[in-house]
Design a protein around this motif. Sequence first.
Motif, mmCIF file in Angstrom:
data_model
loop_
_atom_site.group_PDB
_atom_site.id
_atom_site.type_symbol
_atom_site.label_atom_id
_atom_site.label_comp_id
_atom_site.label_asym_id
_atom_site.label_seq_id
_atom_site.Cartn_x
_atom_site.Cartn_y
_atom_site.Cartn_z
ATOM 1 N N UNK A 12 1.283 0.804 -12.062
ATOM 2 C CA UNK A 12 0.727 0.721 -11.493
ATOM 3 C C UNK A 12 0.216 0.436 -10.610
ATOM 4 N N UNK A 13 0.515 -0.548 -10.009
ATOM 5 C CA UNK A 13 0.472 -0.742 -7.885
ATOM 6 C C UNK A 13 0.454 0.696 -7.300
ATOM 7 N N UNK A 14 1.721 1.726 -7.550
ATOM 8 C CA UNK A 14 1.736 3.083 -7.200
ATOM 9 C C UNK A 14 0.772 3.837 -7.342
ATOM 10 N N UNK A 15 0.161 3.846 -8.135
ATOM 11 C CA UNK A 15 -1.467 5.174 -8.442
ATOM 12 C C UNK A 15 -1.924 4.350 -7.700
ATOM 13 N N UNK A 16 -3.276 2.680 -7.721
ATOM 14 C CA UNK A 16 -3.627 1.851 -7.471
ATOM 15 C C UNK A 16 -3.467 2.823 -6.308
ATOM 16 N N UNK A 17 -2.056 2.415 -5.289
ATOM 17 C CA UNK A 17 -2.177 2.236 -3.794
ATOM 18 C C UNK A 17 -2.505 3.961 -3.144
ATOM 19 N N UNK A 18 -2.307 4.777 -3.922
ATOM 20 C CA UNK A 18 -2.020 6.264 -3.557
ATOM 21 C C UNK A 18 -3.669 6.594 -4.134
#
Length: 335
Positions: A12-18
């Motif tokens: 979910x952190x990757x999605x949030x960063x993107x």
Amino acid sequence: MSVGSAGERVTIYDVADAAKVSAATASKALNGSGRMTAETRDRIKRIALELGFRPNSLARSLTRKRSFTVGLLTNDTYGRFTLPVMAGISEGLIDHGVSVFLCTVEDNPELARIHVDAMLDKQIDGIIATGKRIDKPLPVDLSELPVPVVYALNTGPQNGVTFVPDDRQGAREAVQHLLSQGRSRIAHVTGPREFGTVRERASACSQVLEHAPQARLLDTLFGSWSERWGHEAVAQLWSRAETPDGVFCGNDQIARGVIDALRERGVDVPRDVSVVGFDNWEIVAKETRPPLTTIDMNLKELGRQAGLALVRMVNREEVVRGVTKLPCSLIVRSS
């Protein structure tokens, strides 16, 4: 758009960063909860799909009827123990779209009841009870609530779900480290005798030294959780004919007081005496001269495990009942 190396799970952190949003916002967008524009929600969902994000099964199993909020109830108003526990809870639950709602109750039963009622009014999914002392329950009965309860660093019912540090194992690690440094005359300077953790650590210390060749326990001194007590304990120990070459302290504040008092007497740490603390309170341990070797209770991991257990209970999955003791870690510095 690519994230991480091949084979790594997209989080979910990757999605949030993107998507250039917080992890909480990304999680709520994917769960269909939270307030945001339809455009933002659709954009986050599209980015998650492009990245190949697959929600954790625990998160998927939380129905949309849930509030995606848990309550954290504590009497640790200073936050010394609660803040790292809360950080672990938040870290463990953010990937499931769950937020933490903190209430401090001091030792006031009426205030505790008000906060519990407020949590229930907000339709929280469950409660995690924590505090500043393992053997002293919070001033409110949580046994008959309509939501699941997990206890972390706090006393729970016999058939409850409770997580605590393994104090005996941590104390053994501390004493064995002193022995590994060639120390043979050990003193244990600790907190008030009425604390269960104090008795557990003292018992483990004594047990290790009973079976240690060419080493012995000179004395166990009980006092307050303070630097001042560390000074007073050194005055007592160094008034005797035989002095320690290793001191195991019940917390980092006591250890800092011990080290300061030894320095004032011209006793070098660690050349003449080795000192080990307990807690790994970094604001104290790292600033001690020399930096303090100590035992970390791993409160962040304890909080994470408590949070994940609560999610399982919310999902009506099986959890381990009773007390789960999590291992402590030796943090070696210079003392």
